[in-house]
Scaffold this motif. Structure first.
Motif, short mmCIF file in Angstrom:
data_model
loop_
_atom_site.label_atom_id
_atom_site.label_comp_id
_atom_site.label_asym_id
_atom_site.label_seq_id
_atom_site.Cartn_x
_atom_site.Cartn_y
_atom_site.Cartn_z
N MET A 157 -40.03 43.39 5.93
CA MET A 157 -40.37 42.01 5.58
C MET A 157 -41.59 41.45 6.30
N GLY A 158 -42.25 42.23 7.13
CA GLY A 158 -43.40 41.72 7.85
C GLY A 158 -43.01 40.62 8.83
N THR A 159 -43.87 39.61 8.96
CA THR A 159 -43.59 38.54 9.90
C THR A 159 -42.39 37.71 9.47
N ASP A 160 -42.07 37.70 8.19
CA ASP A 160 -40.82 37.05 7.76
C ASP A 160 -39.62 37.69 8.44
N GLY A 161 -39.68 39.00 8.65
CA GLY A 161 -38.58 39.69 9.31
C GLY A 161 -38.44 39.29 10.76
N ILE A 162 -39.57 39.12 11.45
CA ILE A 162 -39.52 38.67 12.84
C ILE A 162 -38.93 37.27 12.91
N GLU A 163 -39.40 36.38 12.03
CA GLU A 163 -38.90 35.02 12.02
C GLU A 163 -37.42 34.98 11.66
N TYR A 164 -36.99 35.83 10.74
CA TYR A 164 -35.57 35.90 10.38
C TYR A 164 -34.74 36.23 11.61
N MET A 165 -35.17 37.22 12.39
CA MET A 165 -34.39 37.63 13.56
C MET A 165 -34.42 36.57 14.66
N LEU A 166 -35.54 35.89 14.81
CA LEU A 166 -35.60 34.80 15.79
C LEU A 166 -34.58 33.71 15.45
N GLN A 167 -34.53 33.34 14.17
CA GLN A 167 -33.59 32.30 13.77
C GLN A 167 -32.15 32.81 13.82
N ALA A 168 -31.93 34.06 13.46
CA ALA A 168 -30.57 34.62 13.43
C ALA A 168 -29.99 34.83 14.82
N THR A 169 -30.81 34.71 15.86
CA THR A 169 -30.34 34.91 17.23
C THR A 169 -30.40 33.63 18.06
N GLU A 170 -30.80 32.53 17.46
CA GLU A 170 -30.95 31.27 18.20
C GLU A 170 -29.60 30.78 18.72
N ASP A 171 -29.53 30.53 20.02
CA ASP A 171 -28.35 29.94 20.67
C ASP A 171 -27.09 30.80 20.58
N LEU A 172 -27.24 32.09 20.36
CA LEU A 172 -26.08 32.97 20.47
C LEU A 172 -25.64 33.06 21.93
N PRO A 173 -24.36 33.34 22.19
CA PRO A 173 -23.90 33.48 23.57
C PRO A 173 -24.37 34.77 24.25
N VAL A 174 -25.09 35.60 23.53
CA VAL A 174 -25.86 36.68 24.13
C VAL A 174 -27.33 36.28 23.99
N ASP A 175 -28.04 36.14 25.12
CA ASP A 175 -29.46 35.79 25.05
C ASP A 175 -30.23 36.94 24.43
N VAL A 176 -30.92 36.68 23.34
CA VAL A 176 -31.71 37.71 22.67
C VAL A 176 -33.18 37.39 22.87
N ARG A 177 -33.84 38.25 23.63
CA ARG A 177 -35.27 38.12 23.88
C ARG A 177 -36.00 39.17 23.04
N PHE A 178 -37.27 38.92 22.75
CA PHE A 178 -37.99 39.74 21.78
C PHE A 178 -39.24 40.38 22.38
N MET A 179 -39.47 41.62 21.97
CA MET A 179 -40.75 42.28 22.11
C MET A 179 -41.30 42.45 20.70
N LEU A 180 -42.54 42.07 20.47
CA LEU A 180 -43.09 42.08 19.12
C LEU A 180 -43.46 43.50 18.68
N PRO A 181 -43.17 43.85 17.43
CA PRO A 181 -43.44 45.22 16.96
C PRO A 181 -44.92 45.57 17.08
N SER A 182 -45.18 46.75 17.63
CA SER A 182 -46.57 47.18 17.84
C SER A 182 -47.07 48.10 16.75
N CYS A 183 -46.17 48.71 15.99
CA CYS A 183 -46.59 49.73 15.02
C CYS A 183 -45.88 49.51 13.69
N VAL A 184 -46.42 48.61 12.88
CA VAL A 184 -45.89 48.37 11.53
C VAL A 184 -47.04 48.53 10.54
#
Length: 609
Positions: A157-184
């Motif tokens: 999904m490109g950057t839509d996929g990154i944004e999807y995962m950011l929103q899908a992990t917001e305020d979960l009781p497991v802190d989800v931190r991101f490293m941005l994909p380097s090879c797509v």
């Protein structure tokens, strides 16, 4: 036209695929009245001041704590010892150890209190379920923070996929931190759903949960000074972020060049020689023990006081059965202790060292000012987790507390469930009498060998047809070849998990079943299918980008294990995972032969054969 504001962040909806670093706020997008910057800042400071004063009052003993773990024996990662005393928590932070009283007091006499565990590198998509389901799976195992690379969904999904995962992990009781994909995509040979250069991902660095640039798999491009590859490193450094590595076996001057470019870590070490080469040159070593790769035993000598400060634990990929049957980071700690590691050393690798590396300076320890993330176990020998706290809130005590799934922009939900653009396939699409190369599988490995040529499938001789169908842009590109060692005698197996571009990969005894299996994948909007004579024998539906399910982890695991049994029933070799092994046959960075949408590719000679 009404004026719109500008923010240097990646907003929801249609703007997120644009490469400029400013995203438009739609008219009416603000829910609250505008305030001046000064007023907004003053209000924020006032709120933080009140919380800080409460923290100080509790720490000083002038006010009761929100939570006190009474009579605790806890791991001190600074002095490398077990310490004793009450642990007081206020506003989600540890405020002191000693003797405290609180509104809630929990006696933990006879137990051990550890900091919450951190997975230093994982692809959440590998769990095959949504981030919410993943959190439900790992919280009972003491994981309170993970560092994810949304590489898989970004290839779809490109950057839509990154944004999807950011929103899908917001305020979960497991802190989800991101490293941005380097090879797509992972390589120009792949036909993925997106092609992300540094401009496409640059605005995401401003997100507060983005830590840096994920595994730089294209180490060849780094060493050779490829401008488009190196500019991604430069951009991450310009934002003062980390860059993770992925360079199995790299050594000598090539390794010097890779590290000099700014790559700080590696999770691909499978032996001590490789690990020590990198550690001596200053890289951090992520000791990986996941589903597809298990390196803990080989790297056990790192878990000593001499080296452990440069080491941390990660899983990389963790599949449903592993999460349910073995656990997560707790499994690695328990195994390390059973192999002879000092328990405190193992605990430090499971939390403190990753926190320091990623500059998550308020977690990974039990000390004033750190997050109230606790794992309470019986003892080091049995390592049974009895309670898990997140920011001072009890989340697990034999039963997991409920928590809501984050809201995701409807545009992104729709986009994630509409990623297949493939015309209906027939047996003729897989019919080709010309000779094609045979990919020779090696038992217990994902590397392959050249097994010659074939011009037809011969299941009795373990020669099967294999194909990859481009599914992102309806190009009707279908790469054909043959494979030996998979073992299938009848029917076909297909999956839309095919690293890294996640096109449809299918292997079969007949062209008819191959077409039926691939069409079923499209009909389900993604997943895994086992077919015979046009009938579905087993399947897993993965309708989120074709790589994750909307179902629970338990349901996905049940369907997955049933599908595996059906695949074995059709003759698939018992020594392999029918789906995971197949998914790696499409990754054209692993020697020797792979299959892409253009045919069989020789990774060593970098040519199609």
């Amino acid at each position: 036209m009404q004026a719109v504001g500008l923010l240097p962040v990646c907003m929801k909806g249609e703007g997120i695929n644009k490469r400029d670093t400013t995203q438009r706020i739609p008219p009416g997008g603000r829910k609250e009245p505008f305030m001046s910057v000064k007023e907004s800042y003053a209000g924020k400071i006032n709120r933080k001041l009140n919380k800080k004063l409460h923290v100080i009052d509790v720490a000083a003993g002038r006010a009761p704590a929100d939570l006190v773990l009474k009579n605790a024996t806890y791991v001190n990662v600074f002095s490398n010892e077990l310490c004793h005393g009450d642990i007081a928590v206020a506003e989600g932070l540890i405020v002191g150890m000693g003797e405290y009283h609180g509104k809630v007091e929990v006696d933990v006499s006879g137990k051990l209190v550890l900091p919450g565990f951190i997975d230093a590198h994982i692809h959440l998509e590998s769990s095959l379920v949504s981030p919410t389901e993943f959190a439900k799976a790992v919280l009972p195992h003491g994981t309170t923070t993970v560092i994810t690379d949304p590489h898989e969904i970004a290839n779809v999904m490109g950057t839509d996929g990154i944004e999807y995962m950011l929103q899908a992990t917001e305020d979960l009781p497991v802190d989800v931190r991101f490293m941005l994909p380097s090879c797509v995509p992972a390589t120009p040979l792949d036909e993925s759903g997106a092609n992300l250069d540094y401009r496409a991902i640059d605005s995401f660095y401003d997100h507060p949960r983005v830590q840096g640039l994920a595994e730089m798999m294209n180490y060849v491009g780094v060493v050779n000074g490829d401008g488009q590859v190196v500019e991604k490193i430069v951009a991450s450094q310009a934002h003062h972020k980390k860059i993770d590595g992925h360079a199995p076996g790299l050594s000598g001057k090539d390794l010097n060049a890779y590290i000099a470019a700014g790559v700080y870590s590696d999770h691909e070490c499978s032996d001590m020689e490789d690990a020590m080469n990198k550690l001596r040159l200053g890289q951090y070593i992520m000791i990986r023990e996941g589903t597809a790769a298990r390196n803990l035993e080989a790297l056990m000598p790192l878990l000593t006081s001499q080296y452990v400060d440069r080491c941390m634990f990660c899983t990389d990929d963790k599949h449903p059965n592993d999460l349910l049957e073995k656990g997560h980071i707790d499994y690695i700690v328990k195994k390390a202790i059973s192999l002879g590691a000092d328990p405190i050393v193992a605990v430090k690798a499971a939390c403190h060292n990753a926190a320091r590396y990623f500059l998550l300076n308020n977690r990974g320890a039990i000390a004033p000012g750190y997050l109230g993330d606790f794992v309470i176990i019986d003892d080091f020998q049995h390592f049974e987790i009895e309670m898990v706290y997140k920011r001072g809130v009890l989340m697990y005590d034999g039963q997991l507390r409920d928590f809501p799934a984050p809201e995701i922009d409807p545009y992104l939900v729709k986009r994630a469930h509409d990623t297949f653009h493939v015309a209906h396939l027939t047996a003729e699409d897989f019919s080709d009498g010309r000779p094609h190369a045979v990919i020779g599988m090696i038992p217990g490995e994902i590397v392959t060998q050249d097994a010659g040529y074939a011009d037809h499938a011969d299941p009795e001789q373990d020669i099967l047809k294999i194909a990859v169908i481009e599914r992102h842009k309806n190009t009707h590109h279908i790469g054909l070849g043959y494979i030996k060692g998979y073992g299938l005698k009848r029917g076909a197996v297909a999956t839309s998990i095919s690293h890294d571009s996640h096109n449809i990969i299918v292997v079969g005894a007949t062209d008819e079943d191959m077409a039926a299996a691939a069409n079923r994948i499209v009909e389900n909007r993604g997943g895994i299918t086992v077919m015979e004579n046009g009938q579905v024998l087993g399947e897993v539906t993965l309708s989120i980008a074709g790589i994750m399910s909307d179902d629970s982890l338990v349901m996905v695991n049940s369907a997955l294990e049933d599908a595996k049994d059906e695949a074995f029933g059709l003759g698939v070799s018992r020594g392999i995972d029918p789906f995971m092994t197949l998914s790696f046959m499409a990754l054209p960075v692993i020697p020797s032969l792979r299959i892409t949408t253009r045919g069989v590719f020789d990774v060593s000679s970098q040519r199609y054969i």
